[in-house]
Design a protein around this motif. Structure first.
Motif, PDB file in Angstrom:
ATOM      1  N   GLY A 100       0.763  -1.239   0.000  1.00 41.70           N
ATOM      2  CA  GLY A 100       0.000   0.000   0.000  1.00 41.70           C
ATOM      3  C   GLY A 100       0.793   1.287   0.000  1.00 41.70           C
ATOM      4  O   GLY A 100       0.202   2.372  -0.072  1.00 41.70           O
ATOM      5  N   TYR A 101       2.127   1.190   0.053  1.00 39.85           N
ATOM      6  CA  TYR A 101       2.926   2.409   0.185  1.00 39.85           C
ATOM      7  C   TYR A 101       3.083   3.179  -1.131  1.00 39.85           C
ATOM      8  O   TYR A 101       3.041   4.408  -1.149  1.00 39.85           O
ATOM      9  N   ALA A 102       3.288   2.473  -2.232  1.00 41.60           N
ATOM     10  CA  ALA A 102       3.507   3.143  -3.514  1.00 41.60           C
ATOM     11  C   ALA A 102       2.315   3.996  -3.952  1.00 41.60           C
ATOM     12  O   ALA A 102       2.507   5.122  -4.443  1.00 41.60           O
ATOM     13  N   PRO A 103       1.051   3.532  -3.805  1.00 39.47           N
ATOM     14  CA  PRO A 103      -0.076   4.401  -4.188  1.00 39.47           C
ATOM     15  C   PRO A 103      -0.129   5.707  -3.405  1.00 39.47           C
ATOM     16  O   PRO A 103      -0.547   6.740  -3.940  1.00 39.47           O
ATOM     17  N   TYR A 104       0.305   5.664  -2.149  1.00 37.16           N
ATOM     18  CA  TYR A 104       0.326   6.889  -1.343  1.00 37.16           C
ATOM     19  C   TYR A 104       1.282   7.908  -1.962  1.00 37.16           C
ATOM     20  O   TYR A 104       0.935   9.083  -2.134  1.00 37.16           O
ATOM     21  N   ALA A 105       2.494   7.473  -2.296  1.00 38.35           N
ATOM     22  CA  ALA A 105       3.455   8.385  -2.920  1.00 38.35           C
ATOM     23  C   ALA A 105       2.952   8.859  -4.276  1.00 38.35           C
ATOM     24  O   ALA A 105       3.169  10.011  -4.668  1.00 38.35           O
ATOM     25  N   GLY A 106       2.252   7.967  -5.018  1.00 41.80           N
ATOM     26  CA  GLY A 106       1.675   8.361  -6.295  1.00 41.80           C
ATOM     27  C   GLY A 106       0.659   9.476  -6.143  1.00 41.80           C
ATOM     28  O   GLY A 106       0.567  10.382  -6.980  1.00 41.80           O
ATOM     29  N   GLY A 107      -0.125   9.425  -5.056  1.00 37.06           N
ATOM     30  CA  GLY A 107      -1.093  10.484  -4.811  1.00 37.06           C
ATOM     31  C   GLY A 107      -0.434  11.827  -4.561  1.00 37.06           C
ATOM     32  O   GLY A 107      -0.916  12.872  -5.014  1.00 37.06           O
ATOM     33  N   LEU A 108       0.695  11.820  -3.838  1.00 36.15           N
ATOM     34  CA  LEU A 108       1.395  13.073  -3.558  1.00 36.15           C
ATOM     35  C   LEU A 108       1.949  13.711  -4.829  1.00 36.15           C
ATOM     36  O   LEU A 108       1.871  14.934  -5.010  1.00 36.15           O
ATOM     37  N   VAL A 109       2.509  12.889  -5.735  1.00 40.20           N
ATOM     38  CA  VAL A 109       3.078  13.470  -6.957  1.00 40.20           C
ATOM     39  C   VAL A 109       1.971  13.925  -7.904  1.00 40.20           C
ATOM     40  O   VAL A 109       2.118  14.938  -8.610  1.00 40.20           O
ATOM     41  N   LEU A 110       0.837  13.210  -7.931  1.00 38.43           N
ATOM     42  CA  LEU A 110      -0.287  13.655  -8.757  1.00 38.43           C
ATOM     43  C   LEU A 110      -0.823  14.990  -8.253  1.00 38.43           C
ATOM     44  O   LEU A 110      -1.140  15.893  -9.044  1.00 38.43           O
ATOM     45  N   ASN A 111      -0.904  15.140  -6.946  1.00 35.00           N
ATOM     46  CA  ASN A 111      -1.360  16.401  -6.371  1.00 35.00           C
ATOM     47  C   ASN A 111      -0.399  17.536  -6.695  1.00 35.00           C
ATOM     48  O   ASN A 111      -0.819  18.652  -6.996  1.00 35.00           O
ATOM     49  N   LYS A 112       0.883  17.242  -6.674  1.00 39.50           N
ATOM     50  CA  LYS A 112       1.887  18.269  -6.993  1.00 39.50           C
ATOM     51  C   LYS A 112       1.770  18.719  -8.445  1.00 39.50           C
ATOM     52  O   LYS A 112       1.852  19.915  -8.741  1.00 39.50           O
ATOM     53  N   ASN A 113       1.550  17.750  -9.352  1.00 40.98           N
ATOM     54  CA  ASN A 113       1.566  18.069 -10.787  1.00 40.98           C
ATOM     55  C   ASN A 113       0.244  18.623 -11.294  1.00 40.98           C
ATOM     56  O   ASN A 113       0.223  19.421 -12.234  1.00 40.98           O
ATOM     57  N   SER A 114      -0.886  18.155 -10.715  1.00 39.57           N
ATOM     58  CA  SER A 114      -2.191  18.553 -11.262  1.00 39.57           C
ATOM     59  C   SER A 114      -3.109  19.223 -10.259  1.00 39.57           C
ATOM     60  O   SER A 114      -4.145  19.770 -10.639  1.00 39.57           O
ATOM     61  N   GLY A 115      -2.764  19.147  -8.981  1.00 40.98           N
ATOM     62  CA  GLY A 115      -3.635  19.696  -7.957  1.00 40.98           C
ATOM     63  C   GLY A 115      -4.722  18.747  -7.500  1.00 40.98           C
ATOM     64  O   GLY A 115      -5.465  19.046  -6.555  1.00 40.98           O
ATOM     65  N   ALA A 116      -4.866  17.580  -8.170  1.00 32.80           N
ATOM     66  CA  ALA A 116      -5.899  16.606  -7.793  1.00 32.80           C
ATOM     67  C   ALA A 116      -5.547  15.954  -6.460  1.00 32.80           C
ATOM     68  O   ALA A 116      -4.383  15.617  -6.209  1.00 32.80           O
ATOM     69  N   SER A 117      -6.555  15.785  -5.634  1.00 35.69           N
ATOM     70  CA  SER A 117      -6.303  15.214  -4.313  1.00 35.69           C
ATOM     71  C   SER A 117      -6.922  13.834  -4.109  1.00 35.69           C
ATOM     72  O   SER A 117      -6.704  13.209  -3.073  1.00 35.69           O
ATOM     73  N   TRP A 118      -7.682  13.330  -5.107  1.00 39.37           N
ATOM     74  CA  TRP A 118      -8.402  12.067  -4.912  1.00 39.37           C
ATOM     75  C   TRP A 118      -7.456  10.897  -4.676  1.00 39.37           C
ATOM     76  O   TRP A 118      -7.725  10.023  -3.850  1.00 39.37           O
ATOM     77  N   LEU A 119      -6.313  10.866  -5.405  1.00 35.24           N
ATOM     78  CA  LEU A 119      -5.393   9.751  -5.235  1.00 35.24           C
ATOM     79  C   LEU A 119      -4.640   9.852  -3.913  1.00 35.24           C
ATOM     80  O   LEU A 119      -4.215   8.823  -3.360  1.00 35.24           O
ATOM     81  N   VAL A 120      -4.495  11.055  -3.374  1.00 38.53           N
ATOM     82  CA  VAL A 120      -3.884  11.195  -2.050  1.00 38.53           C
ATOM     83  C   VAL A 120      -4.733  10.461  -1.016  1.00 38.53           C
ATOM     84  O   VAL A 120      -4.218   9.688  -0.196  1.00 38.53           O
TER      85      VAL A 120
END
Length: 461
Positions: free
Chosen positions: A113-133
């Protein structure tokens, strides 16, 4: 609670290796089993350590940068509150799940479960989306609680009791090595700029790739009955009594007074870190945070090996070792909060963005941050060693580890929830930290003071 017959002949400490011969396993050493280096405690604890390096180690690396490496701490703090809230449940269920699926698959499932968490942080950084966080917070919380409960039990239960302090240091060194690598990567990718904000996207991509490897490494773990010690003593860390029976045993364990006295200090062990991480994120530049994360992880390795050597030493009695180490660590932590209060009051009036070019002011802030994490690593090591002295049977190691991690997760969930409030003055969590420190110190002494004495928590030897 164990049967009366077991209590009459079994000390609360696992130092007596006869504990490993109770139950259905033959009391004779496995003389006919060939010693395997791969299945030795040394290799197996290092496998667990490698998984800790790739999963929580790199996760911790992002969080010791402040706010998961982001510019603002509030989204990451809200996400982490979800992570640790779910981990309370999965930690406390850890012994039942592990008893059902085995240590190997529990560790593997706990690492996914750790990799999806980091994926959410980078998606939020690049697009502002918070759903994956938030989705990553759910997957991380559900799996990481299982990982936390089983990794500690392996580090405590696989080695010989007289080497437990050393192996705890090995395991925690691997975890700190994740922060060392993460800090080095982040420092290398962000060292040129002295501005504030988030770490680079490439940093997150490296973290995600490494975390995705962890479940594969976990498959290499041997289950307890496969482990071979040089002493040929078998391990009996599972009893397969069924889910509901296991939960009843967990409930009986949590009702024991010596365990209950450790609830406040276990809660405090993780509750305080969200404040420091948020403080670090708001008042330090990216490269200064990267430097701090790298240095504090290096300190953590040295501190845990030094403490492990002290706890394993025979020069002092066990009760003296337990008392000196715990009181020293807690006294240092009290000093940290005094120092943090002085700096926080100064920064409220004049909020800085500290960089390593800022001289004395930067040095004062960084030194406080490093001292906090030095005590943070030490108290975790101390708590694991202390809990190992409370087990009346090897099967209780997993339950005790699950208890400790559950209480720590509750502390983190509350701490990150409080730190997620934008309008809350930082002096409020500081005041709570002081109060919790006092309660934790005084109550834990009720248990610490009885380790190594002639009375084993109501059972006279």
């Amino acid at each position: 609670m164990a049967s009366p017959q077991v209590l009459e002949r079994t000390p609360s400490s696992l130092d007596d290796e006869k504990l490993h011969t109770s139950g259905s396993v033959s009391p004779e050493p496995f003389e006919d089993r060939k010693y395997s280096v791969f299945r030795s405690p040394f290799v197996q604890v290092n496998i667990v350590g490698a998984c800790a390096f790739l999963s929580p180690g790199l996760w911790n690396s992002m969080n010791t940068l402040g706010a998961g490496g982001g510019q603002s701490p509030f989204l990451a703090n809200a996400a982490n509150s979800i992570v640790f809230g779910l981990m309370v449940l999965t930690c406390l269920l850890g012994s039942s799940i592990t008893d059902r699926i085995g240590y190997r698959w529990a560790l593997c499932l706990g690492a996914v479960g750790y990799a999806p968490y980091a994926g959410g942080l980078v998606l939020n950084k690049n697009s502002g989306a918070s759903w994956l966080v938030y989705l990553g917070s759910v997957t991380c919380g559900l799996s990481a609680g299982l990982f936390w409960s089983v990794e500690g039990a392996i580090a405590l239960g696989y080695p010989e009791p007289e080497k437990r302090g050393f192996y705890l240091a090995v395991w925690l060194a691997w975890r700190n090595a994740g922060q060392i690598l993460g800090g080095a990567i982040t420092l290398g990718l962000n060292a040129q700029g002295s501005g504030v904000g988030s770490i680079s996207s490439v940093t997150y991509y490296v973290f995600i790739a490494l975390q995705a490897v962890a479940p594969v490494v976990a498959i290499l773990l041997s289950n307890p009955h496969q482990v071979t010690r040089k002493s040929r003593q078998p391990l009996q860390m599972t009893n397969h009594i069924g889910f509901f029976a296991e939960m009843r045993e967990m409930g009986r364990l949590l009702a024991r007074s010596e365990v209950l006295w450790l609830v406040p200090v276990s809660f405090m062990a993780q509750y305080t870190s969200p404040y420091i991480n948020s403080w670090f994120s708001l008042y330090f530049t990216v490269r200064a945070r990267a430097l701090g994360a790298f240095v504090n992880a290096c300190f953590g390795v040295l501190i845990n090996f030094a403490l492990g050597a002290f706890l394993d030493s025979n020069r002092l009695s066990k009760k003296i070792r337990a008392r000196i180490s715990f009181c020293f660590i807690m006294a240092c932590l009290g000093g940290v909060w005094i120092w943090a209060t002085v700096l926080q009051l100064e920064f409220i009036d004049d909020p800085p963005k500290l960089d390593w070019s800022d001289g004395t002011r930067f040095g004062r802030g960084l030194a406080m941050y490093l001292l906090f994490y030095s005590t943070y690593y030490a108290i975790q090591n101390q708590l694991y060693w202390s809990l190992s002295q409370l087990a009346r049977h090897p099967t209780e190691l997993l339950r005790l580890s699950s208890f400790l991690r559950g209480m720590e997760s509750a502390g983190s969930a509350v701490g990150y929830g409080i730190s997620a409030a934008k309008q809350l003055l930082f002096t409020v969590p500081l005041g709570i930290n002081f109060g919790l420190w006092g309660v934790a110190f005084s109550t834990a002494l009720m248990t610490i003071w009885r380790i190594g004495t002639s009375i084993n928590y109501g059972v006279k030897k």
